[in-house]
Structures are given as structure tokens and as C-alpha cells.
Design a protein around this motif. Sequence first.
Motif, PDB file in Angstrom:
ATOM      1  N   GLU A  30       0.955  -1.192  -0.028  1.00 30.05           N
ATOM      2  CA  GLU A  30       0.060   0.032   0.062  1.00 30.05           C
ATOM      3  C   GLU A  30       0.744   1.192   0.076  1.00 30.05           C
ATOM      4  N   ALA A  31       1.949   1.282   0.810  1.00 28.61           N
ATOM      5  CA  ALA A  31       2.574   2.259   0.961  1.00 28.61           C
ATOM      6  C   ALA A  31       3.566   2.671  -0.402  1.00 28.61           C
ATOM      7  N   ARG A  32       4.028   1.581  -0.973  1.00 29.32           N
ATOM      8  CA  ARG A  32       4.753   1.704  -2.342  1.00 29.32           C
ATOM      9  C   ARG A  32       3.883   2.224  -3.420  1.00 29.32           C
ATOM     10  N   GLU A  33       2.586   1.709  -3.625  1.00 31.41           N
ATOM     11  CA  GLU A  33       1.749   2.114  -4.514  1.00 31.41           C
ATOM     12  C   GLU A  33       1.613   3.830  -4.227  1.00 31.41           C
ATOM     13  N   LYS A  34       1.243   4.215  -3.210  1.00 33.89           N
ATOM     14  CA  LYS A  34       1.040   5.707  -2.721  1.00 33.89           C
ATOM     15  C   LYS A  34       2.439   6.597  -3.210  1.00 33.89           C
ATOM     16  N   ALA A  35       3.526   5.724  -2.992  1.00 34.31           N
ATOM     17  CA  ALA A  35       4.889   6.551  -3.082  1.00 34.31           C
ATOM     18  C   ALA A  35       5.250   6.529  -4.727  1.00 34.31           C
ATOM     19  N   ASN A  36       4.738   5.559  -5.285  1.00 34.11           N
ATOM     20  CA  ASN A  36       4.972   5.544  -6.652  1.00 34.11           C
ATOM     21  C   ASN A  36       4.057   6.584  -7.475  1.00 34.11           C
ATOM     22  N   GLU A  37       2.904   6.730  -6.918  1.00 30.83           N
ATOM     23  CA  GLU A  37       1.844   7.741  -7.309  1.00 30.83           C
ATOM     24  C   GLU A  37       2.471   9.104  -7.240  1.00 30.83           C
ATOM     25  N   LEU A  38       2.979   9.404  -6.202  1.00 32.57           N
ATOM     26  CA  LEU A  38       3.226  10.658  -5.898  1.00 32.57           C
ATOM     27  C   LEU A  38       4.770  11.051  -6.447  1.00 32.57           C
ATOM     28  N   ASN A  39       5.373   9.950  -6.679  1.00 30.02           N
ATOM     29  CA  ASN A  39       6.884   9.990  -7.328  1.00 30.02           C
ATOM     30  C   ASN A  39       6.709  10.483  -8.978  1.00 30.02           C
ATOM     31  N   SER A  40       5.464  10.002  -9.179  1.00 33.71           N
ATOM     32  CA  SER A  40       5.185  10.286 -10.720  1.00 33.71           C
ATOM     33  C   SER A  40       5.015  11.719 -10.994  1.00 33.71           C
ATOM     34  N   GLN A  41       4.699  12.482 -10.157  1.00 33.84           N
ATOM     35  CA  GLN A  41       4.303  14.036 -10.272  1.00 33.84           C
ATOM     36  C   GLN A  41       5.545  14.761 -10.734  1.00 33.84           C
ATOM     37  N   GLU A  42       5.265  15.741 -11.464  1.00 30.81           N
ATOM     38  CA  GLU A  42       6.394  16.557 -12.078  1.00 30.81           C
ATOM     39  C   GLU A  42       7.177  17.155 -11.259  1.00 30.81           C
ATOM     40  N   VAL A  44       7.981  16.595  -8.122  1.00 32.65           N
ATOM     41  CA  VAL A  44       8.883  15.718  -7.082  1.00 32.65           C
ATOM     42  C   VAL A  44      10.508  15.758  -7.290  1.00 32.65           C
ATOM     43  N   ILE A  45      11.107  16.473  -6.167  1.00 30.30           N
ATOM     44  CA  ILE A  45      12.646  16.337  -6.380  1.00 30.30           C
ATOM     45  C   ILE A  45      13.145  15.207  -5.593  1.00 30.30           C
ATOM     46  N   HIS A  46      12.897  14.629  -4.632  1.00 25.10           N
ATOM     47  CA  HIS A  46      13.277  13.630  -3.999  1.00 25.10           C
ATOM     48  C   HIS A  46      12.306  12.437  -4.093  1.00 25.10           C
ATOM     49  N   GLN A  47      12.811  11.156  -4.430  1.00 22.82           N
ATOM     50  CA  GLN A  47      11.969  10.041  -4.630  1.00 22.82           C
ATOM     51  C   GLN A  47      11.388   9.755  -3.123  1.00 22.82           C
ATOM     52  N   LEU A  48      10.153   9.122  -3.054  1.00 19.57           N
ATOM     53  CA  LEU A  48       9.497   9.089  -1.631  1.00 19.57           C
ATOM     54  C   LEU A  48       9.745   7.479  -1.871  1.00 19.57           C
ATOM     55  N   SER A  49       9.965   6.884  -0.537  1.00 17.49           N
ATOM     56  CA  SER A  49      10.046   5.350  -0.268  1.00 17.49           C
ATOM     57  C   SER A  49       9.352   5.035   0.906  1.00 17.49           C
ATOM     58  N   PRO A  50       8.828   3.653   0.976  1.00 16.67           N
ATOM     59  CA  PRO A  50       8.081   3.550   2.200  1.00 16.67           C
ATOM     60  C   PRO A  50       9.119   2.710   3.232  1.00 16.67           C
ATOM     61  N   TYR A  51       8.945   3.012   4.396  1.00 13.90           N
ATOM     62  CA  TYR A  51       9.919   2.357   5.704  1.00 13.90           C
ATOM     63  C   TYR A  51       8.733   2.032   6.850  1.00 13.90           C
ATOM     64  N   THR A  68      15.564  12.945  -8.024  1.00 11.91           N
ATOM     65  CA  THR A  68      14.904  12.760  -9.164  1.00 11.91           C
ATOM     66  C   THR A  68      15.359  13.871  -9.886  1.00 11.91           C
ATOM     67  N   ILE A  69      16.007  13.725 -11.261  1.00 12.90           N
ATOM     68  CA  ILE A  69      16.599  14.627 -11.998  1.00 12.90           C
ATOM     69  C   ILE A  69      15.656  14.645 -13.378  1.00 12.90           C
ATOM     70  N   ARG A  70      14.864  15.611 -13.580  1.00 18.54           N
ATOM     71  CA  ARG A  70      14.014  15.895 -14.965  1.00 18.54           C
ATOM     72  C   ARG A  70      14.671  17.180 -15.509  1.00 18.54           C
ATOM     73  N   TYR A  71      14.819  17.124 -16.828  1.00 16.96           N
ATOM     74  CA  TYR A  71      15.193  17.986 -17.738  1.00 16.96           C
ATOM     75  C   TYR A  71      14.158  18.383 -18.690  1.00 16.96           C
ATOM     76  N   ASN A  72      13.932  19.867 -18.700  1.00 19.45           N
ATOM     77  CA  ASN A  72      13.141  20.532 -19.964  1.00 19.45           C
ATOM     78  C   ASN A  72      13.749  20.411 -21.109  1.00 19.45           C
ATOM     79  N   LYS A  73      13.670  19.890 -22.195  1.00 18.91           N
ATOM     80  CA  LYS A  73      14.102  19.960 -23.319  1.00 18.91           C
ATOM     81  C   LYS A  73      13.295  20.889 -24.198  1.00 18.91           C
ATOM     82  N   ASN A  74      13.475  22.240 -24.472  1.00 17.56           N
ATOM     83  CA  ASN A  74      12.835  23.036 -25.373  1.00 17.56           C
ATOM     84  C   ASN A  74      13.601  23.338 -26.554  1.00 17.56           C
TER      85      ASN A  74
END
Length: 74
Positions: A30-42, A44-51, A68-74
Motif C-alpha cells: 500500500e505504501a509503495r503504491e502511494k509512493a509511486n503515485e506521488l513520485n510520478s508527479q512533475e 517531485v525532487i526527492h523520491q519517496l519510499s516506504p519504511y 529525481t533529475i528531470r530536464y526540460n528540453k525546449n
Amino acid sequence: MRDPCKKFLYIDKDGNPVYKNKIKYNTKAEAREKANELNSQEHVIHQLSPYLCPKCHKWHIGRSSVETIRYNKN
């Protein structure tokens, strides 16, 4: 010792720390599912993980040290 079931929010006008309760999940899945949902948001800087919480023995999610490193390619 800091309460692992509470998240620090801010210091109030009187200098007192203000906390909120963390969400408790019954299973790691359950915690992993919610973490994955939140991690997919644009934004997010740090990955969330269950503990597993040593106090309540439920699962919480929190920031890991992995950025999380995301680059904007314009």
C-alpha cells in the motif's frame, strides 16, 4: 527523540514546533503504491519510499536521499 509518526511543519509565532501525523499504511505494498503515485508527479525532487515505523509498526512514506533529475528540453 523525534516522533517518527509525526512530520515537522513549522515553528509557530510563540516558537513552538508544529507537527502533523504521518499517514499510516497497513502494508508495504500500500505504501509503495502511494509512493509511486506521488513520485510520478512533475514537481517531485526527492523520491519517496516506504519504511516500517519503529514506533507504530505501520508503514509510512518519506523522502529518500535519491534525487529525481528531470530536464526540460525546449
